[in-house]
Design a protein around this motif. Structure first.
Motif, short mmCIF file in Angstrom:
data_model
loop_
_atom_site.label_atom_id
_atom_site.label_comp_id
_atom_site.label_asym_id
_atom_site.label_seq_id
_atom_site.Cartn_x
_atom_site.Cartn_y
_atom_site.Cartn_z
N ILE A 1 -13.09 79.87 47.62
CA ILE A 1 -12.60 78.60 47.07
C ILE A 1 -12.68 78.70 45.56
CG2 ILE A 1 -12.87 76.10 47.10
CD1 ILE A 1 -12.08 77.38 49.77
N THR A 2 -11.60 79.02 44.93
CA THR A 2 -11.55 79.15 43.47
C THR A 2 -10.30 78.44 42.97
OG1 THR A 2 -10.17 81.15 43.39
CG2 THR A 2 -12.54 81.47 43.77
N PRO A 3 -10.22 78.20 41.66
CA PRO A 3 -9.00 77.60 41.11
C PRO A 3 -7.76 78.45 41.31
CG PRO A 3 -10.82 77.45 39.54
CD PRO A 3 -11.28 78.34 40.66
N ASP A 4 -7.94 79.75 41.62
CA ASP A 4 -6.78 80.60 41.84
C ASP A 4 -5.98 80.17 43.06
OD1 ASP A 4 -8.91 82.07 40.39
OD2 ASP A 4 -7.38 83.61 40.24
N THR A 5 -6.66 79.63 44.08
CA THR A 5 -5.98 79.34 45.35
C THR A 5 -4.85 78.33 45.18
OG1 THR A 5 -8.06 79.83 46.48
CG2 THR A 5 -6.35 78.70 47.74
N PRO A 6 -5.08 77.12 44.65
CA PRO A 6 -3.95 76.21 44.45
C PRO A 6 -2.97 76.70 43.40
CG PRO A 6 -5.94 75.28 43.50
CD PRO A 6 -6.37 76.49 44.29
N MET A 7 -3.48 77.38 42.36
CA MET A 7 -2.58 77.87 41.33
C MET A 7 -1.59 78.89 41.88
SD MET A 7 -2.02 80.57 39.00
CE MET A 7 -3.57 81.47 38.88
N LEU A 8 -2.06 79.79 42.75
CA LEU A 8 -1.17 80.78 43.35
C LEU A 8 -0.12 80.12 44.24
CD1 LEU A 8 -3.73 83.58 44.27
CD2 LEU A 8 -1.94 83.72 42.55
N LEU A 9 -0.53 79.07 44.96
CA LEU A 9 0.41 78.35 45.80
C LEU A 9 1.53 77.75 44.97
CD1 LEU A 9 1.40 76.86 48.37
CD2 LEU A 9 -0.26 75.07 47.83
N PHE A 10 1.16 77.03 43.90
CA PHE A 10 2.19 76.35 43.10
C PHE A 10 2.94 77.32 42.20
CE2 PHE A 10 -0.59 72.76 44.20
CZ PHE A 10 0.36 71.92 44.74
N TRP A 11 2.35 78.46 41.87
CA TRP A 11 3.09 79.51 41.14
C TRP A 11 4.23 80.02 42.03
CZ3 TRP A 11 1.28 82.13 36.39
CH2 TRP A 11 2.11 83.17 36.00
N ALA A 12 3.93 80.26 43.31
CA ALA A 12 4.96 80.73 44.23
C ALA A 12 6.05 79.68 44.41
CB ALA A 12 4.32 81.08 45.58
N LEU A 13 5.66 78.42 44.55
CA LEU A 13 6.66 77.35 44.69
C LEU A 13 7.50 77.22 43.43
CD1 LEU A 13 4.52 74.61 46.48
CD2 LEU A 13 6.34 76.00 47.47
N TYR A 14 6.87 77.37 42.26
CA TYR A 14 7.61 77.26 41.00
C TYR A 14 8.59 78.41 40.86
CZ TYR A 14 8.33 76.13 36.05
OH TYR A 14 8.87 75.77 34.84
N LEU A 15 8.20 79.60 41.29
CA LEU A 15 9.11 80.75 41.28
C LEU A 15 10.33 80.46 42.15
CD1 LEU A 15 9.80 83.80 40.78
CD2 LEU A 15 8.41 84.29 42.80
N MET A 16 10.08 79.93 43.35
CA MET A 16 11.18 79.62 44.26
C MET A 16 12.08 78.53 43.68
SD MET A 16 10.89 78.46 48.24
CE MET A 16 12.34 78.13 49.22
N TRP A 17 11.46 77.52 43.06
CA TRP A 17 12.23 76.44 42.46
C TRP A 17 13.10 76.97 41.32
CZ3 TRP A 17 12.02 74.55 37.39
CH2 TRP A 17 12.76 73.38 37.16
N LEU A 18 12.55 77.85 40.48
CA LEU A 18 13.33 78.41 39.38
C LEU A 18 14.53 79.20 39.89
CD1 LEU A 18 10.56 79.64 36.91
CD2 LEU A 18 12.31 77.93 36.41
#
Length: 373
Positions: A9-26
């Motif tokens: 459980i680290t800050p990386d977990t949600p950040m990686l999720l939303f990084w992937a979603l942001y990549l898909m959105w872009l």
């Protein structure tokens, strides 16, 4: 390797999720910009994704910067500029709790993270080699091949909407992390979000070289290191390998730490004590809280966690219960007598005992010795 690390459980977990979603959105935005401007709702959706990622970890700002570069290759600026500013505004509103928290705490968290990420305490080739070595253990050689290939074929990549986004969100962050590794020690997990965009680029690269049997074998070999490490860890966690040095066995030692913390928590509950327990580090604080202990980190003992500020002090405490791997430092224990040792809970790693947790009781008045009248 990430199969074992992903449960943390680290800050990386949600950040990686939303990084992937942001990549898909872009990618979807750039595909739509070929024919028309995306809708207001779609621009706003990107702002929500970006803002949530920033709430997870400040590193998400690299996705925002790299994403902004992708729009520089879109010819019709009027088609995307208003929507881009709308998405930035929505992201700012979503991430505003971070700003509010920093305002209330004199920007201590963000100033610490800026110093932590931008300082250069130990520049040189050794930290760079350590960082590259960790990436090879995690992901193998393919990302480095794709990185060089992507730089050489940058013009072709930015001409295609999907690969344009992947190129910017891999090449730019990865180049930044490689540069930072030359300026000082860098944690291996920092580069993880860049790999999300790496594999689509790897697929594009492989489609151009797969006709060569030599490259096909080299590609398979590129995954040999992480597969070997994962196999080794799998076997080691089931049946510990004796020749592996215990001093480097962090996986098994973590299990020993959890057992020691659990034993202390059970003993504390049996004693009936429900007050605060002071610890040396924020790591021990979180572990003890997981086991139901009212653990609090003491200020001035070790680096505090800026997400649990302010650390606790002992100004008004006449008696203090401490759980740590050692005694209070003199600057904190100056007005207390020699502590009473209530219990000791060793940390055992593969049958070998390591320094464990002490249950200590401090008081302004000395505890009576057994032979005292």
């Amino acid at each position: 390797v990430l199969c074992f690390g992903a449960i943390l459980i680290t800050p990386d977990t949600p950040m990686l999720l939303f990084w992937a979603l942001y990549l898909m959105w872009l990618v979807k935005v750039h595909e739509r910009l070929v024919t028309a401007a995306p809708s207001i709702g779609f621009w706003s959706l990107g702002g929500v994704i970006l803002g949530c990622g920033i709430l997870g970890k400040y590193t998400m700002a690299l996705a925002a910067l790299s994403g902004s570069v992708t729009f520089l290759f879109v010819p019709n600026i009027r088609r995307w500029l208003p929507g881009y500013f709308l998405h930035a505004l929505v992201a700012f509103l979503i991430a505003s709790p971070i700003l509010i928290h920093n305002v209330y705490h004199d920007f201590v968290p963000i100033r610490y993270q800026w110093k932590h990420s931008m300082s250069s305490p130990q520049p040189g080739l050794i930290p760079f080699a350590e960082f590259v070595g960790l990436q090879l253990l995690f992901f193998g050689t393919i990302p480095f091949v794709v990185f060089v290939w992507g730089i050489r074929h940058c013009r072709e990549l930015v001409a295609e909407p999907r690969l344009r986004v992947c190129a910017c969100l891999f090449l730019l962050p990865f180049a930044f992390f490689l540069f930072k590794a030359t300026r000082g020690r860098l944690e291996g997990n920092w580069a993880f979000p860049a790999y999300i965009a790496c594999w689509p680029l790897a697929a594009a690269w492989y489609s151009g070289v797969k006709s060569s049997s030599r490259w096909r074998w080299a590609t398979r070999g590129g995954f040999a290191i992480p597969l070997g490490v994962t196999l080794f860890l799998t076997v080691h966690l089931v049946a510990p390998i004796e020749y592996f040095p215990i001093s480097l066995d962090r996986a098994t030692r973590q299990h020993g730490k959890m057992e020691a913390a659990c034993a202390f928590a059970n003993a504390l509950r049996e004693s009936g004590y429900e007050g605060p327990v002071y610890t040396s580090t924020y790591q021990w604080t979180s572990v003890l809280r997981w086991h139901g202990v009212d653990a609090r980190q003491l200020a001035g003992w070790s680096r505090p966690s800026h997400f649990t500020t302010p650390p606790q002090t002992l100004e008004d405490s006449r008696t203090v219960t401490v759980c740590s791997e050692g005694f209070l430092p003199e600057k904190l224990a100056g007005r207390y007598a020699v502590p009473q040792i209530v219990g000791y809970y060793p940390i055992k790693v593969r049958g070998q005992e390591f320094p464990g947790l002490w249950w200590l009781q401090y008081s302004e008045q000395p505890f009576p010795r057994p032979n005292d009248p």
